[in-house]
Design a protein around this motif. Sequence first.
Motif, PDB file in Angstrom:
ATOM      1  N   ARG A  35       0.843  -1.183   0.000  1.00  0.00           N
ATOM      2  CA  ARG A  35       0.000   0.000   0.000  1.00  0.00           C
ATOM      3  C   ARG A  35       0.888   1.247   0.000  1.00  0.00           C
ATOM      4  NH1 ARG A  35      -2.110  -2.376   4.949  1.00  0.00           N
ATOM      5  NH2 ARG A  35      -1.381  -0.447   5.920  1.00  0.00           N
ATOM      6  N   ALA A  36       0.248   2.397  -0.031  1.00  0.00           N
ATOM      7  CA  ALA A  36       1.009   3.646  -0.034  1.00  0.00           C
ATOM      8  C   ALA A  36       1.809   3.817   1.258  1.00  0.00           C
ATOM      9  CB  ALA A  36       0.065   4.833  -0.219  1.00  0.00           C
ATOM     10  N   ASP A  37       1.301   3.244   2.364  1.00  0.00           N
ATOM     11  CA  ASP A  37       1.978   3.411   3.645  1.00  0.00           C
ATOM     12  C   ASP A  37       2.779   2.179   4.065  1.00  0.00           C
ATOM     13  OD1 ASP A  37      -0.252   1.824   4.035  1.00  0.00           O
ATOM     14  OD2 ASP A  37      -0.696   2.623   6.030  1.00  0.00           O
ATOM     15  N   THR A  38       2.985   1.217   3.150  1.00  0.00           N
ATOM     16  CA  THR A  38       3.800   0.045   3.438  1.00  0.00           C
ATOM     17  C   THR A  38       4.761  -0.194   2.288  1.00  0.00           C
ATOM     18  OG1 THR A  38       2.296  -1.574   2.402  1.00  0.00           O
ATOM     19  CG2 THR A  38       1.885  -1.005   4.726  1.00  0.00           C
ATOM     20  N   LYS A  39       5.701  -1.096   2.514  1.00  0.00           N
ATOM     21  CA  LYS A  39       6.588  -1.518   1.440  1.00  0.00           C
ATOM     22  C   LYS A  39       6.901  -2.996   1.608  1.00  0.00           C
ATOM     23  CE  LYS A  39      11.090  -0.288   3.472  1.00  0.00           C
ATOM     24  NZ  LYS A  39      12.350   0.470   3.216  1.00  0.00           N
ATOM     25  N   VAL A  70      -1.214  -4.793   7.921  1.00  0.00           N
ATOM     26  CA  VAL A  70      -0.071  -4.049   8.445  1.00  0.00           C
ATOM     27  C   VAL A  70      -0.513  -2.633   8.809  1.00  0.00           C
ATOM     28  CG1 VAL A  70       2.211  -3.128   7.910  1.00  0.00           C
ATOM     29  CG2 VAL A  70       1.576  -5.420   7.134  1.00  0.00           C
ATOM     30  N   GLY A  71      -0.173  -2.202  10.023  1.00  0.00           N
ATOM     31  CA  GLY A  71      -0.584  -0.894  10.514  1.00  0.00           C
ATOM     32  C   GLY A  71      -1.835  -0.936  11.370  1.00  0.00           C
ATOM     33  N   ALA A  72      -2.400  -2.140  11.546  1.00  0.00           N
ATOM     34  CA  ALA A  72      -3.635  -2.252  12.323  1.00  0.00           C
ATOM     35  C   ALA A  72      -3.386  -1.938  13.793  1.00  0.00           C
ATOM     36  CB  ALA A  72      -4.214  -3.661  12.190  1.00  0.00           C
ATOM     37  N   ALA A  73      -4.300  -1.148  14.374  1.00  0.00           N
ATOM     38  CA  ALA A  73      -4.231  -0.834  15.799  1.00  0.00           C
ATOM     39  C   ALA A  73      -4.907  -1.945  16.592  1.00  0.00           C
ATOM     40  CB  ALA A  73      -4.899   0.502  16.078  1.00  0.00           C
ATOM     41  N   ARG A  74      -4.337  -2.273  17.732  1.00  0.00           N
ATOM     42  CA  ARG A  74      -4.860  -3.329  18.580  1.00  0.00           C
ATOM     43  C   ARG A  74      -5.529  -2.747  19.826  1.00  0.00           C
ATOM     44  NH1 ARG A  74       0.804  -6.687  17.984  1.00  0.00           N
ATOM     45  NH2 ARG A  74       0.242  -7.942  16.147  1.00  0.00           N
TER      46      ARG A  74
END
Length: 367
Positions: free
Chosen positions: A110-114, A294-298
């Motif tokens: 995604r735009a915020d991952t690599k 990826v980036g998910a808040a818990r």
Amino acid sequence: MVPTAAAVFGLTCQWNQGAMNISWTPQSSSDYYEVQLAVNATAEPFVVHSTAGASVVVDSLLPSRKYYVTMRTHAASTPSLGPGTWGQPADRVVCESGADVVPQKRKYARADTKLLEVMRESEFTYDVDYLMNHNSGTIEADAAFASFGAMKPDEKTPWNTTFYNATFTLYCVEMLKVDLPDTFSTGGNTSYSDYMSCNDNHNATDPQCICDNWIDRILSKVNPDGNCHDSRGNNCTYFTGMKDCTCTCSQESLDNSNKYIGMMPVYMDPKDDYCYGQWFSHPKPTECDDDEEVGAARADGSVCTWKRHREARVVKGWQVLDNGFNTSHARKLDPARALQNTKAFLKSFADAPLQQWACEDTASILV
């Protein structure tokens, strides 16, 4: 006669729309599963698919081939995916691909991952031992390091494995993009946290990561003086660095390294300016579960920052040797030998009866 995976786990395979659907009966004592594919009933697996679910879709197969499939189960509540946490695989069942294979789905960030392609040599086991609280590297960096361990392929390394039988696993990892200034191990690359040294706590079943140790600082051309001391409080040396040396990191560095993938450049010789690639550390607390993006808040306020793709490709040391890995006893590694050994790994992974592997956004493909 050993029961087959079909009898033990209820494993079935079905070809559907160009891919192999493999499913099984969930086991009450297990919380994770590894499906293994091989070319015959006794060969080493060349690819694994791992999941917490009860099925996988394998979309990387070649047309009209027989694949020998089994699985192993992970003991629930054990602290890692390393040695001592898995059951033994059952005998394999034969699954056949159809003629209507479709190209494997490409992996995209995604735009915020690599995406990050990494290789890991399993330690203290000949099975795949995964990435949580473990180190990995680019193929080039790990090939360079393995060049020393392979000088005597039949002798045990410090990780209690021989190079000849060692297991090397290629992963595709999606990681959260970050900007972390003031790191000391990354060579100025703010996309990673400081590298941590992992699995040196004498318990491979429950590996831990610590502040970047002395030898890793030497290999990354980070001056350890002032931050690494022996038991008498002196700066560590080549005589004490491997056995009597403790390095310290700032709390901010440790906090970031326990959240995000860490990195260090690998030079092998601190007097040489040739960089052979990078090594990475993968913090267990922030690995994403199957059902997390990826980036998910818990619920506890933490964020998962990295995730393995389910498919990982596997080769053994003897295959790399067969493909031209140079075991020269030269006292110093040179770039030409490292490149030769990198190509041996690339050829070994590419030899698997699978579609071409691609991971990185730049379409890095093994050829």
